[in-house]
Design an enzyme around this catalytic site. Structure first.
Site, short mmCIF file in Angstrom:
data_model
loop_
_atom_site.label_atom_id
_atom_site.label_comp_id
_atom_site.label_asym_id
_atom_site.label_seq_id
_atom_site.Cartn_x
_atom_site.Cartn_y
_atom_site.Cartn_z
N ILE A 118 1.17 -1.02 -0.09
CA ILE A 118 0.37 -0.15 0.44
C ILE A 118 1.43 1.06 -0.23
O ILE A 118 0.42 2.05 -1.03
CB ILE A 118 -1.01 -0.18 1.16
CG1 ILE A 118 -1.95 1.16 0.81
CG2 ILE A 118 0.13 0.24 2.66
CD1 ILE A 118 -2.71 0.63 0.13
N GLN A 152 8.86 -8.67 -3.67
CA GLN A 152 9.37 -10.23 -4.11
C GLN A 152 8.46 -10.94 -4.55
O GLN A 152 8.73 -12.45 -4.49
CB GLN A 152 10.18 -10.23 -2.65
CG GLN A 152 9.46 -10.17 -1.77
CD GLN A 152 10.32 -10.57 -0.60
OE1 GLN A 152 11.89 -11.23 -0.05
NE2 GLN A 152 9.65 -10.81 1.14
N HIS A 204 0.18 -9.46 15.33
CA HIS A 204 -1.15 -9.50 15.85
C HIS A 204 -2.08 -10.21 15.88
O HIS A 204 -2.44 -10.76 14.89
CB HIS A 204 -1.58 -8.03 15.14
CG HIS A 204 -2.27 -7.18 15.96
ND1 HIS A 204 -3.11 -6.86 16.79
CD2 HIS A 204 -3.71 -7.02 14.26
CE1 HIS A 204 -4.38 -6.67 16.31
NE2 HIS A 204 -4.31 -6.47 14.60
N TYR A 212 -10.65 -4.50 18.88
CA TYR A 212 -11.46 -4.11 17.88
C TYR A 212 -12.19 -4.75 16.99
O TYR A 212 -11.52 -5.96 16.57
CB TYR A 212 -10.11 -3.12 16.77
CG TYR A 212 -9.41 -3.81 16.15
CD1 TYR A 212 -9.82 -4.23 14.73
CD2 TYR A 212 -8.41 -3.53 16.34
CE1 TYR A 212 -8.64 -4.23 13.58
CE2 TYR A 212 -6.94 -4.31 15.71
CZ TYR A 212 -7.40 -5.12 13.80
OH TYR A 212 -6.83 -5.39 13.40
N THR A 253 -3.90 3.03 7.26
CA THR A 253 -4.21 4.29 8.07
C THR A 253 -3.43 5.50 7.47
O THR A 253 -3.68 6.54 7.33
CB THR A 253 -4.73 4.39 9.21
OG1 THR A 253 -4.53 3.39 10.08
CG2 THR A 253 -5.07 5.58 10.03
N ASP A 278 15.33 25.84 15.26
CA ASP A 278 16.52 27.58 15.94
C ASP A 278 17.80 26.89 17.09
O ASP A 278 17.69 25.73 17.91
CB ASP A 278 15.53 28.50 16.85
CG ASP A 278 14.61 27.21 18.30
OD1 ASP A 278 14.66 26.11 18.51
OD2 ASP A 278 13.44 28.67 18.69
N THR A 303 21.06 28.35 19.00
CA THR A 303 22.33 29.07 19.22
C THR A 303 23.58 29.04 19.21
O THR A 303 23.79 27.55 19.20
CB THR A 303 22.01 29.03 21.02
OG1 THR A 303 20.66 29.64 21.50
CG2 THR A 303 23.08 30.27 21.75
N GLU A 323 24.80 29.87 31.20
CA GLU A 323 25.18 27.81 31.10
C GLU A 323 26.77 28.46 30.96
O GLU A 323 26.99 29.23 30.06
CB GLU A 323 24.18 28.10 29.74
CG GLU A 323 22.72 28.21 29.55
CD GLU A 323 22.07 27.68 27.75
OE1 GLU A 323 23.72 27.60 27.16
OE2 GLU A 323 21.04 27.36 27.96
#
Length: 822
Positions: A14, A36, A225, A259, A362, A551, A553, A650
């Site tokens: 998919i 494959q 599963h 489900y 999904t 962002d 420094t 710092e």
């Protein structure tokens, strides 16, 4: 028009067929898709996937992927047979905790633009008559969710891609990835070599083996599963036929990890309630012969003992099952990852080799579109930082770590999870040199990328009773009180009135050095890099469309030596793959060999200066400057910056000196009332100052002017990535803004991702939030229309109620910046 590149997609499931469709839609017609297995039923996860598509989750990106999947597949058919059946979705609650979580989920749906509502037990039964109304407290109904027929969609997508020029080859085994000069040149198969300029692995749980061919780590774990089908149910007789297949909404009973979906007159049941069952690729059936719906490599033998308890729970919820039996079942293989997200990205070592793995049905179409946009346009319109394979640090990609965390994600897949909930195992993978002292102080640790990060310190608990009345925090509701302590108020109070020590070690530190480093950084960032040695610059990394990639420094330590405070491994990957071809510039991750303590508060100078012969005065070390110095004889780099809006530094040193540095500072601070402070106080203080957190408050979907960081863009400097895209844009011209909110009732603390309403309509969502201990009110930041100016009244949906808030001018604390510049 230039000739499009030759693309080989490995995997015709998919994801691979979706990608071929997306690429050919964009005019790329030299596409070869290999598998494959035989076509179209190749034997991978797509061939047996139950196909439930629930759109809504806490991630804006993943929800957008799912929404695109529903839209795209709904427009497809195979000879008149549907590829997507929009039966809707229903998630039911059988506990108060789950019902509350469904209200939270409905808030996410509103934030991300998915229609949905929480309904009562009677409406749940109207929607799904098989439910036992007495066992249901309510449900979350989403009318645009539904069933995807993945195997049918694969056919439709392949046909469309083939009509545009793509070629599909089944029964073709990939033996290796050919490369030359650091980039792919082709794919070696049992049918010969196929030339390629780009190779994209969409091989699912076989993706690890494909990645190994180029030395790329693909951190996923194949897990089984369980899925069963019942025998025919009288209650479903005559409702459906082979053409329609299902009319009832897909159903989730997450309190028991179950489900359900219809298969004509039968019910399909999936379970995550069993033990994790890892699967080695060598354990899979060989796949000899054409796979069928009843036998394929990714469908393993059913283990009834693992399903026994789930069957009893299913029969309690759905009385129709009490006289039914399980007709058939299998253990289907799917891919899980350390954080549950997909894996998208290009190899760091072999240019042109990409992966799109651990992608479920999904999200398949959405992921494929994003990858196609990356390949064709250079960027995805949907931000991908939570999906980029390079988001993990090395420790997170080791086989042992991947195995344990992926198993845990399987166990927790339907759990009610708090936004701050850390991994419970593995822990103590990465600790700062201050860790032993933090444990002695009773630190409550949360975890991020393997780092233990103190959230607050129990040693400060006695000070809660000594808090001035205006600093006393109000009580919290049970949800916002999780992973929180009123001790955070003490630590914020001490930071604002005395001095506090913060462990900043886990923040990623990079070193850029060598000839050409200045020009390299100047080209990639929005700020002026050619400043004097000792200058510190807050700057941005943008993508080509002007979106905020990160962002940083940046401290200039020498003519061609820079230390960068970054947001994570994505920044390291970005800098490395943009290195100049001539090879003079080096980028090195120095995080593990160094450490950092933030010393902040009005008494910070009183603490530090007596310990050093170097000048820590305002004139001696000005704001946004750094200098090498010694503190109690310990060599340090002191950087005068502050993410909490107070005087201080710092202070960096090598890991070997870290514990001594902490001890010296902590002991010297006793007479000043210094405390160790954690992330809870830190987050509150940074929001009071309006400081943005990349990944939460701003991403590539936002430009700097929208995000309120336009000041970091030096438009008059030379060329830099994203400059052209920002031309003509300023703070006055944007249509949306990251806005500061104060909560009107003074006590309701929201946590993030909640929808914001203006004049009754949803217009935005919360990005970050905290209780402002300095002001004594809850605060938040939210994306809102630009027309929501200061003073505008809005509402935030918090679970099942609305909380009134007001747009406020920012920053809320010390707008003149006097405290930080003492």
């Amino acid at each position: 028009m230039s000739t499009p590149p030759r693309v080989v997609i490995i995997g015709a499931g998919i994801v691979g067929t979706n990608l071929a469709d997306e690429l050919t839609e964009r005019g790329w017609n030299r596409i070869t898709v290999l598998d494959q297995g035989p076509l179209p039923l190749t034997g991978g996860s797509s061939s047996h996937a139950p196909g439930l598509v629930y759109q809504t989750g806490p991630s804006k990106t993943m929800t957008a992927f799912a929404t695109y999947t529903t839209t795209k597949l709904r427009g497809l058919d195979v000879d008149g047979a549907w590829c997507f059946n929009p039966v809707g979705g229903l998630e039911v609650a059988t506990t108060p905790e789950r019902l509350a979580d469904l209200h939270r989920k409905q808030g996410w749906a509103t934030s991300w633009g998915v229609p949905g509502e929480v309904v009562g037990p009677e409406e749940c039964v109207k929607l799904h008559p098989l439910l036992d109304q007495d066992r249901v407290l309510g449900g979350f109904h989403t009318p645009t969710d539904g069933l995807a027929n993945a195997s049918r969609a694969v056919v439709a997508l392949a046909r469309r891609a083939q009509a545009r020029g793509a070629e599909f080859l089944g029964d073709t085994e990939v033996l290796g990835i050919e490369q030359q000069g650091g980039r792919v040149t082709g794919v070696r198969t049992d049918r010969g070599e196929i030339p390629a300029d780009l190779v994209v692995s969409c091989a699912g749980f076989w993706g690890q083996a494909i990645g190994d061919m180029v030395g790329m780590t693909v951190p996923l774990l194949p897990l089984a599963h369980q899925y069963v089908r019942t025998d025919p149910l009288p209650e479903l007789a005559g409702r459906n036929d082979e053409r329609i297949e299902a009319r009832l909404p897909i159903l989730r009973h997450q309190d028991q990890d179950l489900y359900y979906r219809e298969h004509n007159d039968r019910l399909g049941i999936g379970s995550y309630a069993h033990r994790p069952i890892p699967v080695g690729l060598d354990e899979l059936p060989s796949g000899d012969g054409a796979p069928t719906e009843a036998a394929m490599p990714s469908m393993l033998e059913f283990t009834p003992e693992d399903f026994a308890a789930s069957w009893e729970h299913a029969r309690r919820l759905l009385p129709a099952l009490r006289s039914a039996r399980v007709d058939s079942g299998f253990n289907g293989v799917f891919s899980f990852t350390p954080d549950g997200g997909p894996l998208i990205g290009e190899s760091p070592d072999v240019a042109g080799f990409w992966i799109a793995e651990a992608v479920w049905v999904t999200h398949s179409s959405g992921v494929a579109r994003a990858v196609a946009q990356l390949l064709v346009d250079g960027r995805s319109e949907i931000e991908l930082h939570g999906c980029d394979v390079h988001r993990f640090d090395e420790i997170e990609t080791t086989p042992r770590h991947v195995a344990e965390t992926s198993r845990q994600n399987f166990v927790e897949i339907y759990d009610v999870k708090h936004p701050l909930q850390p991994k419970f195992s593995p822990r103590d993978l990465r600790v700062s040199p201050f860790h032993a002292r933090q444990r002695e102080l009773g630190a409550f640790f949360l975890e991020s990328h393997g780092w233990e990060r103190p959230h607050w310190y129990e040693a400060n608990a006695p000070l809660v009773k000594r808090l001035p009345a205006e600093w006393q925090p109000p009580g919290r509701d049970s949800w916002s009180a999780m992973y929180h302590s009123p001790i955070a108020a003490v630590e914020a109070w001490k930071t604002r009135t005395a001095v506090a020590l913060y462990d900043m070690t886990p923040l990623k530190r990079l070193e850029v050095s060598g000839p050409g480093s200045l020009e390299f950084l100047d080209r990639l960032t929005t700020g002026k890099m050619d400043k004097s040695v000792g200058a510190v610059t807050y700057t941005l990394l943008l993508d080509r469309a002007g979106g905020v990639r990160s962002d940083l420094t940046v401290a200039r330590l020498g003519e061609q030596l820079f230390q960068i405070g970054a947001n994570g491994n994505l920044d390291l990957d970005h800098l490395r793959r943009n290195l100049p071809a001539e090879g003079g510039v080096r980028v090195r991750d120095i995080t593990g060999g160094t450490c950092c303590v933030g010393v902040w508060g009005p008494l910070a100078r009183d603490l530090v200066q007596p310990l050093s012969e170097d000048d820590f005065s305002h004139e001696g070390l000005k704001f946004f400057r750094c200098a090498r110095a010694h503190i109690a004889g310990i060599p340090v780099l002191a950087m005068r910056v502050s993410y909490v809006g107070e005087l201080g530094w710092e202070i960096y040193t090598s890991a070997e000196h870290g514990q001594r540095l902490w001890d010296v500072l902590f002991e010297a601070g006793r007479d000043l009332g210094a405390v160790a402070a954690g992330r809870a106080a830190f987050n509150s203080l940074r929001l009071e100052k309006g400081y943005r957190a990349w990944g939460a408050d701003m991403t590539t979907e936002h430009n700097p002017h929208e995000a309120g960081v336009g000041f970091a863009v030096r438009a008059n400097k030379g060329d830099f990535v994203g400059k052209e895209a920002l031309a003509g844009i300023d703070a006055a011209s944007v249509s949306r803004r990251l806005s500061c909110l104060t909560i009107d009732d003074g006590r309701s603390v929201v946590l993030g991702s909640e929808p914001v309403f203006w004049e009754g309509e949803p217009v935005g969502y919360i990005t970050s939030a905290a209780f402002s201990h300095t002001l004594g009110i809850p605060i938040a930041y939210a994306w809102l229309p630009a027309g929501a100016e200061v003073g505008t009244s809005v509402e935030i949906q918090y679970f099942d109620r609305r909380v009134r808030a007001t747009v406020a001018a920012e920053p809320l604390v010390d707008p003149e910046m006097t405290r930080i510049r003492r």
